[in-house]
Design an enzyme around this catalytic site. Sequence first.
Site, PDB file in Angstrom:
ATOM      1  CG  HIS A 140      -1.849  -1.139   1.189  1.00  0.00           C
ATOM      2  ND1 HIS A 140      -1.508  -2.380   0.733  1.00  0.00           N
ATOM      3  CD2 HIS A 140      -3.130  -1.229   1.542  1.00  0.00           C
ATOM      4  CE1 HIS A 140      -2.547  -3.173   0.820  1.00  0.00           C
ATOM      5  NE2 HIS A 140      -3.533  -2.500   1.310  1.00  0.00           N
ATOM      6  CB  ILE A 192      -8.119   2.385   6.704  1.00  0.00           C
ATOM      7  CG1 ILE A 192      -8.597   1.961   8.090  1.00  0.00           C
ATOM      8  CG2 ILE A 192      -8.996   1.801   5.600  1.00  0.00           C
ATOM      9  CD1 ILE A 192      -9.921   2.599   8.504  1.00  0.00           C
ATOM     10  CB  CYS A 193      -4.505   1.078   2.299  1.00  0.00           C
ATOM     11  SG  CYS A 193      -3.946   1.543   0.644  1.00  0.00           S
ATOM     12  CG  LEU A 194     -11.247   3.418   1.494  1.00  0.00           C
ATOM     13  CD1 LEU A 194     -11.492   2.320   0.451  1.00  0.00           C
ATOM     14  CD2 LEU A 194     -12.325   3.363   2.569  1.00  0.00           C
TER      15      LEU A 194
END
Length: 187
Positions: free
Chosen positions: A20, A124-126
């Site tokens: 990520h 969080i990778c969003l």
Amino acid sequence: MKKPSPRADLSSVSFPFRSHENPERTMTSSSTPSRKALSKIASSRLQKELAEWQVGPPAGFKYRVSDNLQRWVIEVGGAAGTLYAGETYQLQVDFPEHYPMEAPQVIFLNPAPMHPHIYSNGHICLDILYDSWSPAMTVSSVCISILSMLSSSPAKQRPQDNDRYVRNCRNGRSPKETRWWFHDDKV
């Protein structure tokens, strides 16, 4: 679902609470995000969003009441029929001074769910939390996106670079300081 009038008196509302990382990004550490007071626009927007949550929060979510409008803690229930069914997690949402023009910082409190886009430290990778943020988004839309991300996962596992990333995030590094590399939209 009945929504409050835009002119509703909010004085009685109680305020709650991929690989990520781009490998070319230089790692730095810093303290938690600055806690400048909310602007008048941010405060008004959050009061409106909170009033809507009190009338009808998104399905599967509950907020913990507190007197801090700038930090919300939201309980997330895993959706039925998914790997996370029956499980409960907590999101911490910290609102910056210029919300909604600037995205809130959203992390999972420990224990964070096992997911290919969620690090063990709760980051969080969003993309909507960073590069793809829009002032039209709300806490509700962010929560629904996170639940959708959880629900689409075919396996409970950490990102491949979890240990390295978490080690470099010691000393309170904010996920907003990470230059994320969004390359996997399958889960």
